[in-house]
Motif scaffolding. Sequence first.
Motif, PDB file in Angstrom:
ATOM      1  N   ARG A 171     -43.751  27.736  32.606  1.00 39.16           N
ATOM      2  CA  ARG A 171     -44.079  27.950  33.823  1.00 39.16           C
ATOM      3  C   ARG A 171     -43.447  27.328  34.958  1.00 39.16           C
ATOM      4  O   ARG A 171     -42.651  27.840  35.712  1.00 39.16           O
ATOM      5  N   LYS A 172     -42.650  26.072  34.334  1.00 44.43           N
ATOM      6  CA  LYS A 172     -42.010  25.243  35.131  1.00 44.43           C
ATOM      7  C   LYS A 172     -40.226  25.973  34.903  1.00 44.43           C
ATOM      8  O   LYS A 172     -39.375  25.666  35.954  1.00 44.43           O
ATOM      9  N   LEU A 173     -39.972  26.639  34.101  1.00 41.47           N
ATOM     10  CA  LEU A 173     -38.370  26.625  33.808  1.00 41.47           C
ATOM     11  C   LEU A 173     -38.017  28.096  34.834  1.00 41.47           C
ATOM     12  O   LEU A 173     -38.830  29.119  35.217  1.00 41.47           O
ATOM     13  N   PRO A 174     -36.757  28.865  35.756  1.00 39.30           N
ATOM     14  CA  PRO A 174     -36.694  29.692  35.993  1.00 39.30           C
ATOM     15  C   PRO A 174     -36.971  31.166  35.345  1.00 39.30           C
ATOM     16  O   PRO A 174     -36.693  31.032  34.240  1.00 39.30           O
ATOM     17  N   THR A 175     -37.261  31.945  36.319  1.00 39.26           N
ATOM     18  CA  THR A 175     -37.416  33.058  35.543  1.00 39.26           C
ATOM     19  C   THR A 175     -37.547  34.517  36.608  1.00 39.26           C
ATOM     20  O   THR A 175     -37.436  34.118  37.227  1.00 39.26           O
ATOM     21  N   ASP A 180     -41.893  33.609  31.451  1.00 42.02           N
ATOM     22  CA  ASP A 180     -41.708  35.392  30.435  1.00 42.02           C
ATOM     23  C   ASP A 180     -41.643  34.160  28.856  1.00 42.02           C
ATOM     24  O   ASP A 180     -40.854  33.200  29.217  1.00 42.02           O
ATOM     25  N   VAL A 181     -42.057  34.083  27.824  1.00 40.32           N
ATOM     26  CA  VAL A 181     -42.160  33.217  26.699  1.00 40.32           C
ATOM     27  C   VAL A 181     -40.171  33.395  26.193  1.00 40.32           C
ATOM     28  O   VAL A 181     -39.687  32.736  25.799  1.00 40.32           O
ATOM     29  N   PHE A 182     -39.614  34.868  26.551  1.00 36.91           N
ATOM     30  CA  PHE A 182     -38.899  34.860  25.256  1.00 36.91           C
ATOM     31  C   PHE A 182     -37.395  34.338  26.345  1.00 36.91           C
ATOM     32  O   PHE A 182     -36.570  34.127  25.778  1.00 36.91           O
ATOM     33  N   ARG A 183     -37.566  34.704  27.681  1.00 35.51           N
ATOM     34  CA  ARG A 183     -37.044  33.837  28.499  1.00 35.51           C
ATOM     35  C   ARG A 183     -36.505  32.484  28.704  1.00 35.51           C
ATOM     36  O   ARG A 183     -35.137  32.287  28.571  1.00 35.51           O
ATOM     37  N   SER A 198     -31.856  41.654  28.918  1.00 35.57           N
ATOM     38  CA  SER A 198     -32.410  41.427  28.293  1.00 35.57           C
ATOM     39  C   SER A 198     -33.510  40.481  27.564  1.00 35.57           C
ATOM     40  O   SER A 198     -32.992  39.426  27.846  1.00 35.57           O
ATOM     41  N   SER A 199     -34.749  40.940  27.023  1.00 32.30           N
ATOM     42  CA  SER A 199     -35.289  39.934  26.490  1.00 32.30           C
ATOM     43  C   SER A 199     -35.154  39.045  25.414  1.00 32.30           C
ATOM     44  O   SER A 199     -35.971  38.497  24.074  1.00 32.30           O
ATOM     45  N   GLY A 200     -34.816  40.443  24.991  1.00 32.84           N
ATOM     46  CA  GLY A 200     -33.662  40.138  22.772  1.00 32.84           C
ATOM     47  C   GLY A 200     -33.754  38.738  23.367  1.00 32.84           C
ATOM     48  O   GLY A 200     -32.605  37.845  23.337  1.00 32.84           O
ATOM     49  N   LEU A 201     -33.811  37.958  20.872  1.00 37.68           N
ATOM     50  CA  LEU A 201     -33.346  36.855  21.082  1.00 37.68           C
ATOM     51  C   LEU A 201     -31.714  36.781  20.066  1.00 37.68           C
ATOM     52  O   LEU A 201     -32.788  37.334  19.105  1.00 37.68           O
ATOM     53  N   TYR A 202     -30.685  36.190  20.314  1.00 36.31           N
ATOM     54  CA  TYR A 202     -29.543  36.700  19.045  1.00 36.31           C
ATOM     55  C   TYR A 202     -29.787  34.449  19.687  1.00 36.31           C
ATOM     56  O   TYR A 202     -28.995  33.961  20.500  1.00 36.31           O
ATOM     57  N   ILE A 203     -30.371  35.016  18.141  1.00 34.23           N
ATOM     58  CA  ILE A 203     -30.176  33.118  18.231  1.00 34.23           C
ATOM     59  C   ILE A 203     -29.313  32.644  17.097  1.00 34.23           C
ATOM     60  O   ILE A 203     -29.326  33.544  15.318  1.00 34.23           O
ATOM     61  N   VAL A 229     -37.423  44.493  28.846  1.00 33.32           N
ATOM     62  CA  VAL A 229     -36.646  43.678  29.965  1.00 33.32           C
ATOM     63  C   VAL A 229     -37.720  42.085  29.907  1.00 33.32           C
ATOM     64  O   VAL A 229     -37.130  40.724  29.639  1.00 33.32           O
ATOM     65  N   PHE A 230     -39.394  42.575  29.209  1.00 33.69           N
ATOM     66  CA  PHE A 230     -40.150  41.389  29.473  1.00 33.69           C
ATOM     67  C   PHE A 230     -40.769  41.428  28.211  1.00 33.69           C
ATOM     68  O   PHE A 230     -40.981  42.076  26.600  1.00 33.69           O
ATOM     69  N   SER A 231     -41.080  40.098  27.638  1.00 37.96           N
ATOM     70  CA  SER A 231     -41.612  40.177  26.235  1.00 37.96           C
ATOM     71  C   SER A 231     -43.255  40.034  26.204  1.00 37.96           C
ATOM     72  O   SER A 231     -43.501  40.827  28.083  1.00 37.96           O
TER      73      SER A 231
END
Length: 283
Positions: A171-175, A180-183, A198-203, A229-231
């Motif tokens: 909740r504290k992170l910029p969104t 959003d969890v993935f962002r 994109s909310s896709g995760l490239y790890i 766009v969102f998870s």
Amino acid sequence: MNCDAQGAIRAAILKTISHRCVEHGVPLTNRPILKHFATLALLILVCSTSQVQAQDTASISGFVKDAESGETLILANLRISGSLLGAATNTAGYYTITGLPAATYTILVSYIGYQSQEIQIDLSADEHSRLDIELSPLGFEVGEIVVTAEADSEEEQRQLGASRMQTATIRKLPTILEPDVFRSLQLLPGVKAASDYSSGLYIRGGSPDQTLILLDRTTVYNPSHFFGVFSTFNPDAIKDVRLFKGAYPASYGGRIGSVVDIYNKDGNRNSRHGTVSLGLLAS
């Protein structure tokens, strides 16, 4: 010898030469030549005096070394006690102190991390003394240091390549528009997004389809909505998010990339309360 003394000596020499010329019948018509003779005599006298003074002084020189290894010490400090005279060793560990009148001196030698020394030396006129000095390393003895900490449980121990994120942090992170969890996970080291939309995760180079996503130990095959766009995870219902970038436990398996393990809140069975939110995910 200051300027007044030199002028007085020059006048006395000129007067003496004039008297000698009168006694021997030499005419005094060429006074400039007499002045040149007086100046020359003064220079000879000054040089002779300086040479005598230089011969009356002594000097000290030598190396400052480590007493254990014999390594020379750079910028060691040497000072004559009770005076402003002194020197520091050069890059070769060598020092020299000149212009010392004949006397008995006490030399104070110091260097950071070494025991200081006081050395007494007798110098006679025109003596060039060689004095090599060895300093012993200084050991520091400290008291007992006790480090205490609370032991973490096996579940809380941090693993290599593992990250944990709580709902309060999300909740504290910029969104964009709403948390959003993935962002939020895209802000962690080793994780990036294909684009800003994109909310896709490239790890660690792995694509989104190579990442195992679990919700309460159940595999989620479509973790995004609204054209990616969102998870699909509501932060209000999430209790804990764990990301394994690599070397994840064998119990996960089934993917060649990473693991995102998400846990929902259990809910309060003792009392009822809730929150109301409005957004693209909740609508």
